[in-house]
Design an enzyme around this catalytic site. Structure first.
Site, PDB file in Angstrom:
ATOM      1  N   VAL A  75       0.902  -1.053  -0.201  1.00  0.00           N
ATOM      2  CA  VAL A  75       0.134  -0.164  -0.096  1.00  0.00           C
ATOM      3  C   VAL A  75       0.865   1.144  -0.078  1.00  0.00           C
ATOM      4  O   VAL A  75       1.812   1.382   0.707  1.00  0.00           O
ATOM      5  CB  VAL A  75      -0.961   0.253   1.166  1.00  0.00           C
ATOM      6  CG1 VAL A  75      -1.569   1.263   1.399  1.00  0.00           C
ATOM      7  CG2 VAL A  75      -1.846  -1.100   1.326  1.00  0.00           C
ATOM      8  N   ALA A 120       4.423   4.276   2.917  1.00  0.00           N
ATOM      9  CA  ALA A 120       3.983   3.006   2.199  1.00  0.00           C
ATOM     10  C   ALA A 120       4.005   1.901   3.125  1.00  0.00           C
ATOM     11  O   ALA A 120       4.554   2.104   4.346  1.00  0.00           O
ATOM     12  CB  ALA A 120       4.838   2.789   0.953  1.00  0.00           C
ATOM     13  N   LYS A 121       3.545   0.614   3.040  1.00  0.00           N
ATOM     14  CA  LYS A 121       3.949  -0.499   3.923  1.00  0.00           C
ATOM     15  C   LYS A 121       3.451  -1.675   2.979  1.00  0.00           C
ATOM     16  O   LYS A 121       2.624  -1.623   2.215  1.00  0.00           O
ATOM     17  CB  LYS A 121       2.900  -0.363   5.265  1.00  0.00           C
ATOM     18  CG  LYS A 121       3.489  -1.201   6.096  1.00  0.00           C
ATOM     19  CD  LYS A 121       4.725  -0.375   6.853  1.00  0.00           C
ATOM     20  CE  LYS A 121       5.379  -1.403   8.158  1.00  0.00           C
ATOM     21  NZ  LYS A 121       6.145  -0.245   8.915  1.00  0.00           N
ATOM     22  N   GLY A 122       4.090  -2.824   3.448  1.00  0.00           N
ATOM     23  CA  GLY A 122       3.553  -3.945   2.863  1.00  0.00           C
ATOM     24  C   GLY A 122       3.603  -5.030   3.808  1.00  0.00           C
ATOM     25  O   GLY A 122       4.157  -5.081   4.957  1.00  0.00           O
TER      26      GLY A 122
END
Ligand code: NAD
Length: 431
Positions: A75, A120-122
């Site tokens: 994201v 962001a992050k995943g």
């Protein structure tokens, strides 16, 4: 329950009415500060949603030849101030909403530290304990391939988070580079120094947490040597923080990991705990300390509490039992929105996650700069620059909190959201 959930060991406990997800917390924090600062409604609405969210399935080969498939996410919450930046988490409870919350917090964090990145992050919904290293490598390489359209040094730069480490970053860097046909070290940060990692990155988040403890104690006029510390989570961040604070002269009286915790009123020796953990994989059963649960650790009598594990551990159910005078949030989102209000009313001083744990992304930024310039710095230089940035960010937040009678969290959000909003208004709305 399908076969994957079974394998993951996901909890199926029903949610009660007071349950607050990380996404609920992140939105409530944004909405509150938007009202306080009179944020333009259009910008507020833009910032409430993620810019991009990619959901991927990650099939990979198990060692026995069978195939396993997990759900993965990446994201990007906001890229107005620069490329997206944020860690990758491997955990069975990873959901799209959790990743969205973590990405939003990354946006504010970068802005508070004045780092030219968006958030962001995943993550992959996987229980890493069920897999061999070879399986995790194949899963990581497939996940990296699936999110390849989003990542890149000018677009979105992943880093380690829970249950991912520098080896995982090396696999992602290699997968990306194989696709490009040349080495691209700047695609991830938190990678080994041998392939373009930065000196000082491994301990950067914990070092930043230590600086935030120092800054707060100085403001409150509390001598460092008299301070007792409890740390929940003994991983990359919590373990390093225990060592650094012990070395600085604090008394670390309690630590824990997912298996349970330890208490010793005279203080624990992190070096001995590290040796014990290396042998058994956990801090539990460490000789000479009393066993405690993770719930007990949070409620222990101490000056400084450092949650360094996972979000939502301090809620309306236990907030009024927390005794620490000062909480420094090494983890992201450890205190729910409602619990935060209870703690503030009781006079607890809280250094919020988006300030307290920004040491990691700050040195990640240094790593990215070094990769792009192909010119590397000494560890001393990294640590000195980190300290300057974090002390300045703390001073900005403390000053605004005092001036406007806000909590440190509200002030941090005000600054973070304000800087991102300003960038939006300066760039204008396309088309
Ligand atoms: P890690 O996987 O290295 O360590 C996590 C630790 O927490 C382990 O000791 C684990 O046993 C423990 N833990 C997991 N679930 C728990 C639970 N339910 N109760 C108690 N303990 C539990 O992860 P990390 O990189 O140290 O990250 C920890 C936290 O810090 C996360 O919230 C992460 O988002 C945040 N953070 C990490 C970085 C970084 O640079 N790694 C940067 C900023 C923020």
């Amino acid at each position: 329950m399908d076969v994957n959930e079974d394998a993951l060991g996901m909890s199926e406990e029903p949610l009660d009415a007071s349950y607050e997800s990380a996404w609920d917390t992140a939105l409530a924090q944004l909405d509150e500060v938007a009202e306080l600062m009179g944020l333009a409604p259009g910008v507020h609405e833009t910032l409430r949603s993620s810019k991009r969210a990619l959901v991927v399935s990650v099939p990979f080969r198990m060692d026995d030849g069978s195939t396993r498939v997990y759900q993965g996410y990446r994201v990007q919450h906001n890229v107005t101030r620069g490329p997206a930046k944020g860690g990758i988490r491997y955990h069975p409870d990873v959901t799209l909403d959790e990743v969205k919350a973590l990405a939003m917090w990354m946006t504010w964090k970068c802005a508070i530290a004045s780092i030219p990145f968006g958030g962001a992050k995943g993550g992959v919904a996987v229980n890493t304990k069920l897999h061999s290293r070879a399986e995790l490598e194949r899963m990581t390489r497939r996940y990296a391939s699936e999110i390849l359209p989003l990542i890149g040094p000018e677009r979105d730069i992943p880093a380690p988070d829970m249950n991912t480490d520098e080896e995982v970053m090396a696999w992602i860097m290699d997968t990306y580079s194989q696709n490009k046909g040349y080495s691209v070290p700047g695609v991830v940060t938190g990678k080994p120094v041998s392939i373009g990692g930065s000196k000082g990155r491994a301990g950067a988040t914990s070092r930043g947490v230590m600086y935030m403890v120092f800054s707060t104690l100085k403001q409150l006029g509390i001598p460092l040597e008299e301070v007792t510390v409890a740390i929940q989570g003994y991983g990359k961040v919590g373990g390093h923080a225990a060592q650094l604070l012990h070395d600085a002269g604090c008394r670390v009286v309690a630590v824990s990991d997912v298996e349970g915790g330890l208490f010793r009123s005279r203080g624990l020796d992190p070096e001995a705990i590290n040796r014990h953990k290396k042998e058994g994989g956990s801090v539990v059963d460490f000789p000479g300390a009393d066993p405690i649960s993770n719930e007990e650790l949070l409620e222990i009598e101490c000056d400084v509490l450092i949650p360094a594990a996972i979000e939502g551990v301090i809620t309306v159910k236990n907030a009024d039992r927390i005794k620490a005078r000062l909480i420094v949030e090494a983890a992201n989102g450890p205190i729910t929105f409602e619990a935060d209000k209870i703690l503030i009313d009781r006079g607890t001083f809280i250094v919020p996650d988006i300030l307290a744990n920004s040491g990691g992304v700050t040195v990640s930024y240094f790593e990215w700069v070094q990769d792009i310039q192909a010119y590397f710095w000494s560890e001393e230089e990294v640590n000195d620059k980190l300290r300057l940035i974090m002390e300045r960010a703390f001073a900005d937040v403390y000053e605004l909190a005092t001036e406007k009678n806000l909590s440190m969290r509200q002030a941090a959000h005000w600054i973070g959201v304000g800087r991102v909003a300003e960038a939006h208004l300066t760039r204008g709305l396309f088309p």
